[in-house]
Design an enzyme around this catalytic site. Structure first.
Site, PDB file in Angstrom:
ATOM      1  N   TYR A 152     -10.986 -10.579 -10.954  1.00 20.46           N
ATOM      2  CA  TYR A 152     -10.858  -9.366 -10.132  1.00 20.46           C
ATOM      3  C   TYR A 152     -12.088  -9.196  -9.236  1.00 20.46           C
ATOM      4  O   TYR A 152     -11.983  -8.944  -8.036  1.00 20.46           O
ATOM      5  CB  TYR A 152     -10.650  -8.109 -10.994  1.00 20.46           C
ATOM      6  CG  TYR A 152     -10.602  -6.862 -10.136  1.00 20.46           C
ATOM      7  CD1 TYR A 152      -9.472  -6.568  -9.374  1.00 20.46           C
ATOM      8  CD2 TYR A 152     -11.710  -6.014 -10.027  1.00 20.46           C
ATOM      9  CE1 TYR A 152      -9.437  -5.455  -8.534  1.00 20.46           C
ATOM     10  CE2 TYR A 152     -11.680  -4.896  -9.193  1.00 20.46           C
ATOM     11  CZ  TYR A 152     -10.553  -4.635  -8.450  1.00 20.46           C
ATOM     12  OH  TYR A 152     -10.521  -3.546  -7.612  1.00 20.46           O
ATOM     13  N   ARG A 199     -21.241   1.371 -13.165  1.00 17.01           N
ATOM     14  CA  ARG A 199     -21.654   2.725 -12.801  1.00 17.01           C
ATOM     15  C   ARG A 199     -20.482   3.684 -12.638  1.00 17.01           C
ATOM     16  O   ARG A 199     -20.571   4.858 -12.994  1.00 17.01           O
ATOM     17  CB  ARG A 199     -22.467   2.678 -11.497  1.00 17.01           C
ATOM     18  CG  ARG A 199     -23.079   4.027 -11.119  1.00 17.01           C
ATOM     19  CD  ARG A 199     -23.359   4.121  -9.629  1.00 17.01           C
ATOM     20  NE  ARG A 199     -22.144   3.907  -8.857  1.00 17.01           N
ATOM     21  CZ  ARG A 199     -22.116   3.711  -7.547  1.00 17.01           C
ATOM     22  NH1 ARG A 199     -23.237   3.672  -6.867  1.00 17.01           N
ATOM     23  NH2 ARG A 199     -20.965   3.540  -6.920  1.00 17.01           N
ATOM     24  N   ARG A 209      -8.063   4.306 -13.742  1.00 14.82           N
ATOM     25  CA  ARG A 209      -8.256   2.895 -13.427  1.00 14.82           C
ATOM     26  C   ARG A 209      -9.329   2.355 -14.361  1.00 14.82           C
ATOM     27  O   ARG A 209     -10.418   2.917 -14.459  1.00 14.82           O
ATOM     28  CB  ARG A 209      -8.707   2.741 -11.973  1.00 14.82           C
ATOM     29  CG  ARG A 209      -7.769   3.459 -11.011  1.00 14.82           C
ATOM     30  CD  ARG A 209      -8.342   3.519  -9.619  1.00 14.82           C
ATOM     31  NE  ARG A 209      -8.183   2.239  -8.936  1.00 14.82           N
ATOM     32  CZ  ARG A 209      -9.060   1.761  -8.079  1.00 14.82           C
ATOM     33  NH1 ARG A 209     -10.169   2.384  -7.827  1.00 14.82           N
ATOM     34  NH2 ARG A 209      -8.821   0.620  -7.468  1.00 14.82           N
ATOM     35  N   PHE A 269     -30.038  -7.555   5.249  1.00 19.37           N
ATOM     36  CA  PHE A 269     -28.659  -7.150   5.017  1.00 19.37           C
ATOM     37  C   PHE A 269     -28.191  -7.572   3.612  1.00 19.37           C
ATOM     38  O   PHE A 269     -27.492  -6.815   2.925  1.00 19.37           O
ATOM     39  CB  PHE A 269     -27.773  -7.779   6.100  1.00 19.37           C
ATOM     40  CG  PHE A 269     -26.311  -7.696   5.848  1.00 19.37           C
ATOM     41  CD1 PHE A 269     -25.626  -6.508   6.032  1.00 19.37           C
ATOM     42  CD2 PHE A 269     -25.607  -8.814   5.417  1.00 19.37           C
ATOM     43  CE1 PHE A 269     -24.246  -6.432   5.801  1.00 19.37           C
ATOM     44  CE2 PHE A 269     -24.234  -8.749   5.187  1.00 19.37           C
ATOM     45  CZ  PHE A 269     -23.557  -7.550   5.371  1.00 19.37           C
TER      46      PHE A 269
HETATM   47  C1  PS7 Z   1     -18.100  -7.051   4.926  1.00 21.33           C
HETATM   48  C2  PS7 Z   1     -20.424  -6.071   4.617  1.00 21.33           C
HETATM   49  C3  PS7 Z   1     -24.186 -10.538   1.144  1.00 21.33           C
HETATM   50  C4  PS7 Z   1     -23.411 -12.899   0.484  1.00 21.33           C
HETATM   51  C5  PS7 Z   1     -15.322  -2.585   1.753  1.00 21.33           C
HETATM   52  C6  PS7 Z   1     -21.198  -6.978   0.327  1.00 21.33           C
HETATM   53  C7  PS7 Z   1     -14.155  -2.680  -3.080  1.00 21.33           C
HETATM   54  C8  PS7 Z   1     -19.233  -3.658  -4.196  1.00 21.33           C
HETATM   55  O1  PS7 Z   1     -14.759  -1.011  -6.531  1.00 21.33           O
HETATM   56  O2  PS7 Z   1     -15.456   1.253  -2.620  1.00 21.33           O
HETATM   57  O3  PS7 Z   1     -13.539   0.356  -4.861  1.00 21.33           O
HETATM   58  O4  PS7 Z   1     -15.356   1.397  -6.213  1.00 21.33           O
HETATM   59  O5  PS7 Z   1     -17.670   1.397  -3.823  1.00 21.33           O
HETATM   60  C9  PS7 Z   1     -18.671  -5.429   3.088  1.00 21.33           C
HETATM   61  C10 PS7 Z   1     -22.503 -10.972  -0.668  1.00 21.33           C
HETATM   62  C11 PS7 Z   1     -15.189  -4.631   0.402  1.00 21.33           C
HETATM   63  C12 PS7 Z   1     -19.786  -7.175  -1.691  1.00 21.33           C
HETATM   64  C13 PS7 Z   1     -15.931  -4.339  -2.637  1.00 21.33           C
HETATM   65  C14 PS7 Z   1     -17.301  -5.270   2.650  1.00 21.33           C
HETATM   66  C15 PS7 Z   1     -22.280  -9.557  -0.918  1.00 21.33           C
HETATM   67  C16 PS7 Z   1     -13.854  -4.258  -0.061  1.00 21.33           C
HETATM   68  C17 PS7 Z   1     -19.514  -5.732  -1.730  1.00 21.33           C
HETATM   69  C18 PS7 Z   1     -17.298  -4.247   1.551  1.00 21.33           C
HETATM   70  C19 PS7 Z   1     -20.796  -9.227  -0.841  1.00 21.33           C
HETATM   71  C20 PS7 Z   1     -13.706  -4.669  -1.469  1.00 21.33           C
HETATM   72  C21 PS7 Z   1     -18.224  -1.453  -2.627  1.00 21.33           C
HETATM   73  C22 PS7 Z   1     -18.410  -5.434  -2.682  1.00 21.33           C
HETATM   74  O6  PS7 Z   1     -17.088  -0.643  -2.346  1.00 21.33           O
HETATM   75  O7  PS7 Z   1     -15.956  -0.290  -4.531  1.00 21.33           O
HETATM   76  C23 PS7 Z   1     -19.035  -6.154   4.158  1.00 21.33           C
HETATM   77  C24 PS7 Z   1     -23.326 -11.427   0.287  1.00 21.33           C
HETATM   78  C25 PS7 Z   1     -15.896  -3.849   1.205  1.00 21.33           C
HETATM   79  C26 PS7 Z   1     -20.560  -7.748  -0.771  1.00 21.33           C
HETATM   80  C27 PS7 Z   1     -14.656  -3.911  -2.411  1.00 21.33           C
HETATM   81  C28 PS7 Z   1     -17.005  -3.473  -3.091  1.00 21.33           C
HETATM   82  C29 PS7 Z   1     -17.931  -2.867  -2.279  1.00 21.33           C
HETATM   83  C30 PS7 Z   1     -18.290  -3.970  -3.091  1.00 21.33           C
HETATM   84  P1  PS7 Z   1     -14.840   0.163  -5.582  1.00 21.33           P
HETATM   85  P2  PS7 Z   1     -16.558   0.535  -3.337  1.00 21.33           P
HETATM   86 MN    MN Z   2     -11.315  -0.766  -4.852  1.00 21.49          MN
HETATM   87 MN    MN Z   3     -17.068   3.345  -5.130  1.00 23.15          MN
END
Ligand code: PS7
Ligand code: MN
Ligand code: MN
Ligand code: MN
Ligand code: MN
Ligand code: MN
Length: 352
Positions: A152, A199, A209, A269
């Protein structure tokens, strides 16, 4: 931090930056500082995935509506004028999908190489999310095994690491060697996602969920809900510390990854969210309030972490060492994983 002049940007791009700020989760600030070559591509990538996640997260959307949207999202991002108003009115990021046509326009204006990367990751993530939503709804169960939990996290975050790494290398800001070591970018995503899942235990539970794998929680409590019963406080703490132990395994690969980045804005970043994550893990470690309410690191800590993550790899490693030591010090012999946690912390401290 410098202000970018956006006065010459087309309206659709201004809208995208507006949505980036509104949906921000700490990411908007670091994205806005990215090198101009990557700024719009990463903003669009973020908003596409944020759109996908806003559909996934909304438990008021029925499965027969949600599943086809998630699976088809890779084509939706190419449909001129597509918008969607199916989220519940309280959904924080509802407006992004209501005005999603702006994101589509900007997506279509990207370089073909960037579009291809974003489309492929959207395809894989949408289908992965759909598999898990279907499973949770039809079988009525939470994540079972640690393997499933990792899968997941790979779908929702490991793939983000994959896509971002491809963008960095395509733009010549990353060592191409990063592409041949997929475990490194996978760990970058998994460490962030696992910290988020640890968290958010209370918030996710209130939303019905469950992401903590049964393979872990069943060692500590009989029923998942018992984690929130103060009567089983010690069991809940031991369970959460086993979840933290599981997340700690990714740290050495994250630091390896960060060592392969060439360009300062890309380093910042990537480094800032990782530093926030280790601080959040330390905050959660043996802290029962995470089962009672949402907990967050303070604004002051977040500011200091931003500063420390934007110097160089040495300073960042020092931050990781400090938080690992704090976890090590809070570790207690009452915990059935005392020895394992102690070894894991010791290894990170040595590695750094
Ligand atoms: C494309 C910058 C930097 C190599 C929206 C950034 C949910 C933790 O689980 O809503 O729904 O509570 O709080 C970001 C690796 C992803 C992972 C991911 C896209 C790092 C949609 C972040 C971020 C890779 C899927 C938090 C993953 O959201 O989560 C860009 C390198 C999005 C990264 C989801 C989660 C982000 C997350 P939840 P949140
Ligand atoms: Mn989600
Ligand atoms: Mn969240
Ligand atoms: Mn979410
Ligand atoms: Mn949400
Ligand atoms: Mn979450």
């Amino acid at each position: 931090p410098h202000e970018r002049d956006t006065s010459q940007d087309p309206e659709t791009r201004k809208k995208c930056f507006k949505f980036l700020n509104l949906t921000s989760r700490s990411f908007s600030a670091v994205i806005m500082e990215l090198h101009p070559e990557l700024l719009v591509a990463v903003t669009v990538f973020y908003l596409v995935l944020r759109g996908l996640d806003t559909i996934e997260d909304d438990t008021s959307v029925p499965l027969d509506v949600k599943e086809p949207l998630l699976r088809d999202f890779k084509n939706i991002i190419e449909k001129d004028g597509w918008t969607w108003n199916g989220n519940r009115p309280e959904e924080k990021d509802r407006q992004l999908l209501v005005e999603f046509d702006n994101v589509i326009t900007e997506y279509k204006a990207l370089k073909p190489a960037y579009r291809k990367i974003i489309k492929e990751m959207t395809d894989k993530m949408g289908n992965g999310m759909a598999d898990f939503v279907r499973k949770a709804e039809t079988e009525g169960i939470s994540t079972q095994t640690i393997e499933e939990y990792d899968l997941y996290c790979y779908y929702v975050a490991g793939l983000v690491g994959d896509g971002l790494t491809q963008l960095f290398v395509e733009a010549q800001f990353g060592n191409p060697g990063l592409l041949s070591r997929p475990n490194l970018h996978k760990s970058m995503g998994l460490f962030l996602q696992k910290t988020n899942i640890i968290r958010d235990i209370r918030e996710d539970h209130d939303d019905q969920r469950h992401f903590w794998p049964k393979e872990i929680w069943s060692k500590h409590v009989e029923k998942f809900e018992d984690l929130f019963n103060p009567q089983y406080k010690e069991a809940a703490l031991n369970c959460s510390s086993e979840m933290v132990l599981n997340a700690l395994e990714h740290i050495d690969e994250c630091l390896f990854y960060l060592a392969g980045l060439r360009e300062q804005s890309v380093f910042n970043f990537c480094a800032i969210p990782q530093a926030m994550a280790i601080a959040t893990l330390e905050l959660c470690f043996r802290n029962y309030s995470m089962f009672e309410r949402n907990i967050k690191i303070t604004k002051g800590d977040a500011c200091r972490l931003m500063f420390e993550s934007t110097q160089n790899l040495r300073v960042l490693c020092e931050t990781f060492r400090t938080y690992t030591r704090k976890i090590h010090q809070k570790n207690t012999p009452k915990d059935p994983n005392f020895v394992k946690i102690s070894i894991a912390c010791g290894n990170i401290e040595k590695f750094i």
